[in-house]
Design a protein around this motif. Structure first.
Motif, PDB file in Angstrom:
ATOM      1  N   ASN A 127       0.800  -1.129   0.040  1.00  0.00           N
ATOM      2  CA  ASN A 127      -0.078   0.003   0.016  1.00  0.00           C
ATOM      3  C   ASN A 127       0.863   1.421   0.061  1.00  0.00           C
ATOM      4  N   ASN A 128       2.006   1.039  -0.179  1.00  0.00           N
ATOM      5  CA  ASN A 128       3.093   2.208  -0.169  1.00  0.00           C
ATOM      6  C   ASN A 128       3.157   2.781  -1.659  1.00  0.00           C
ATOM      7  N   LYS A 129       2.563   3.874  -1.816  1.00  0.00           N
ATOM      8  CA  LYS A 129       2.735   4.441  -3.275  1.00  0.00           C
ATOM      9  C   LYS A 129       3.707   5.559  -3.390  1.00  0.00           C
ATOM     10  N   GLY A 130       4.267   5.926  -2.427  1.00  0.00           N
ATOM     11  CA  GLY A 130       5.347   6.816  -2.206  1.00  0.00           C
ATOM     12  C   GLY A 130       6.986   6.461  -2.648  1.00  0.00           C
ATOM     13  N   GLU A 131       7.848   7.271  -2.232  1.00  0.00           N
ATOM     14  CA  GLU A 131       9.307   7.180  -2.610  1.00  0.00           C
ATOM     15  C   GLU A 131       9.945   6.745  -1.427  1.00  0.00           C
ATOM     16  N   VAL A 132       9.364   6.795  -0.380  1.00  0.00           N
ATOM     17  CA  VAL A 132      10.188   6.557   0.825  1.00  0.00           C
ATOM     18  C   VAL A 132       9.934   5.032   1.075  1.00  0.00           C
ATOM     19  N   PRO A 133      11.036   4.029   1.271  1.00  0.00           N
ATOM     20  CA  PRO A 133      10.839   2.577   1.475  1.00  0.00           C
ATOM     21  C   PRO A 133      10.435   2.488   2.887  1.00  0.00           C
ATOM     22  N   ASP A 134       9.738   1.187   3.159  1.00  0.00           N
ATOM     23  CA  ASP A 134       9.545   0.688   4.564  1.00  0.00           C
ATOM     24  C   ASP A 134      10.645   0.102   4.932  1.00  0.00           C
ATOM     25  N   PHE A 135      11.446  -0.731   4.016  1.00  0.00           N
ATOM     26  CA  PHE A 135      12.550  -1.520   4.594  1.00  0.00           C
ATOM     27  C   PHE A 135      13.661  -1.281   3.776  1.00  0.00           C
ATOM     28  N   LYS A 136      14.910  -1.513   4.318  1.00  0.00           N
ATOM     29  CA  LYS A 136      15.925  -1.341   3.367  1.00  0.00           C
ATOM     30  C   LYS A 136      17.052  -2.957   3.573  1.00  0.00           C
ATOM     31  N   VAL A 137      17.531  -3.141   2.608  1.00  0.00           N
ATOM     32  CA  VAL A 137      18.449  -4.258   2.774  1.00  0.00           C
ATOM     33  C   VAL A 137      19.968  -3.693   2.173  1.00  0.00           C
ATOM     34  N   LYS A 138      20.923  -4.026   3.198  1.00  0.00           N
ATOM     35  CA  LYS A 138      22.332  -3.377   2.904  1.00  0.00           C
ATOM     36  C   LYS A 138      23.278  -4.320   2.962  1.00  0.00           C
ATOM     37  N   GLU A 139      24.244  -4.512   2.177  1.00  0.00           N
ATOM     38  CA  GLU A 139      25.148  -5.467   2.242  1.00  0.00           C
ATOM     39  C   GLU A 139      26.097  -4.938   3.190  1.00  0.00           C
ATOM     40  N   GLY A 140      26.571  -5.950   4.033  1.00  0.00           N
ATOM     41  CA  GLY A 140      27.742  -5.606   5.093  1.00  0.00           C
ATOM     42  C   GLY A 140      29.202  -5.476   4.857  1.00  0.00           C
ATOM     43  N   ASN A 141      29.890  -5.804   5.849  1.00  0.00           N
ATOM     44  CA  ASN A 141      31.451  -5.513   5.219  1.00  0.00           C
ATOM     45  C   ASN A 141      31.978  -6.573   4.575  1.00  0.00           C
ATOM     46  N   SER A 142      31.232  -7.575   4.530  1.00  0.00           N
ATOM     47  CA  SER A 142      31.521  -8.706   3.403  1.00  0.00           C
ATOM     48  C   SER A 142      30.588  -9.036   2.496  1.00  0.00           C
ATOM     49  N   GLU A 143      30.876  -9.704   1.310  1.00  0.00           N
ATOM     50  CA  GLU A 143      29.742  -9.764   0.314  1.00  0.00           C
ATOM     51  C   GLU A 143      29.123 -10.947   0.985  1.00  0.00           C
ATOM     52  N   SER A 145      27.422 -11.217   3.909  1.00  0.00           N
ATOM     53  CA  SER A 145      26.586 -10.713   4.851  1.00  0.00           C
ATOM     54  C   SER A 145      25.593  -9.183   4.591  1.00  0.00           C
ATOM     55  N   CYS A 146      24.513  -9.389   4.988  1.00  0.00           N
ATOM     56  CA  CYS A 146      23.747  -8.032   4.793  1.00  0.00           C
ATOM     57  C   CYS A 146      22.806  -7.845   6.036  1.00  0.00           C
ATOM     58  N   SER A 147      22.219  -6.706   6.023  1.00  0.00           N
ATOM     59  CA  SER A 147      21.324  -6.314   7.103  1.00  0.00           C
ATOM     60  C   SER A 147      20.064  -5.912   6.542  1.00  0.00           C
ATOM     61  N   ILE A 148      18.796  -6.090   7.265  1.00  0.00           N
ATOM     62  CA  ILE A 148      17.404  -5.851   6.669  1.00  0.00           C
ATOM     63  C   ILE A 148      17.113  -4.595   7.841  1.00  0.00           C
ATOM     64  N   LEU A 149      16.832  -3.330   7.526  1.00  0.00           N
ATOM     65  CA  LEU A 149      16.777  -2.336   8.494  1.00  0.00           C
ATOM     66  C   LEU A 149      15.092  -1.768   8.146  1.00  0.00           C
ATOM     67  N   LEU A 150      14.743  -1.069   9.131  1.00  0.00           N
ATOM     68  CA  LEU A 150      13.415  -0.525   9.273  1.00  0.00           C
ATOM     69  C   LEU A 150      13.475   0.801   8.490  1.00  0.00           C
ATOM     70  N   GLY A 151      12.886   0.894   7.282  1.00  0.00           N
ATOM     71  CA  GLY A 151      12.902   2.199   6.421  1.00  0.00           C
ATOM     72  C   GLY A 151      14.233   2.675   6.295  1.00  0.00           C
ATOM     73  N   ASP A 152      14.459   3.929   6.374  1.00  0.00           N
ATOM     74  CA  ASP A 152      16.022   4.654   6.250  1.00  0.00           C
ATOM     75  C   ASP A 152      16.672   4.835   7.559  1.00  0.00           C
ATOM     76  N   SER A 153      16.105   4.275   8.642  1.00  0.00           N
ATOM     77  CA  SER A 153      16.660   4.124   9.780  1.00  0.00           C
ATOM     78  C   SER A 153      17.792   3.100  10.072  1.00  0.00           C
TER      79      SER A 153
END
Length: 215
Positions: A127-143, A145-153
């Motif tokens: 239901n999010n039609k905007g440009e701000v994501p609800d969650f983010k996935v970011k790669e960690g210090n190695s290829e 590993s990664c982290s799943i974060l709440l929005g841009d926090s």
């Protein structure tokens, strides 16, 4: 079922970490735990708790190479994920059950940028039609590993370690986290070729090249 009762979800074993501030429910509240959840993805793409109990299965169909089906331990489809080809950011869509109706869209995931050296995905609820994501996935210090974060926090919801171990915070929908990991691990198989189980053990950074190649 003959008894009229739904099968109980297997309960993952316990770990000790501080909880997130508010419950995060995406697929269903039955997948919340009051304690941290640690899961493992094996070569057959079965997802188990640290005590070896089967929690989820990930399947594909021969005639649907661009779709993945997240099932519970009993084989019921919870989510089906579809990779949309010819999209600039390599979008994946997740639908409830085996539906493909927009009314059953749970979330979409796409690369944060067209060109990037590390994995970074933006995840939007249906239901999010905007440009701000609800969650983010970011790669960690190695290829691997990664982290799943709440929005841009910087609020951590889960981490993927060593390509096949998931550490999920308390009060976070662990079925949703597994669905996101399906997208991550299948990213380098986005052209529909190869075996998803083998792909799941390849480097996580492959999601960048895989999603980019489908643009």
């Amino acid at each position: 079922m003959a008894t009229g009762q739904a099968p109980r979800n297997p309960i993952p074993a316990m770990r000790t970490y501080p909880p997130v501030e508010h419950p995060v429910v995406v697929i269903g509240p039955q997948y919340l735990a009051q304690y941290p959840v640690e899961l493992a993805v094996n070569r057959d793409f079965n997802v188990s708790g640290i005590n070896g109990t089967l929690i989820f299965q990930v399947k594909s169909k021969l005639l649907s190479p661009r779709r993945r089906f997240l099932k519970d331990a009993a084989g019921n489809t919870l989510v089906n994920l579809r990779h949309k080809i010819r999209t600039m950011h390599g979008k994946w869509e997740a639908f409830r059950g085996e539906s493909e109706e927009q009314s059953d869209l749970i979330f979409t995931a796409k690369k944060s940028k067209m060109f990037q050296f590390k994995t970074e995905l933006d995840v939007f609820l249906g239901n999010n039609k905007g440009e701000v994501p609800d969650f983010k996935v970011k790669e960690g210090n190695s290829e691997s590993s990664c982290s799943i974060l709440l929005g841009d926090s910087n609020t951590m919801l889960a981490q993927v370690h060593g390509r096949h171990t998931l550490a999920i915070m308390p009060n976070v929908d662990y079925a949703f986290i597994v669905a996101l990991v399906v997208v991550i691990l299948n990213g380098d198989n986005a052209d529909g070729h190869g075996d998803a189980a083998t792909t799941s053990l390849n480097v996580l950074n492959g999601v960048v090249e895989g999603l980019g190649s489908a643009a």
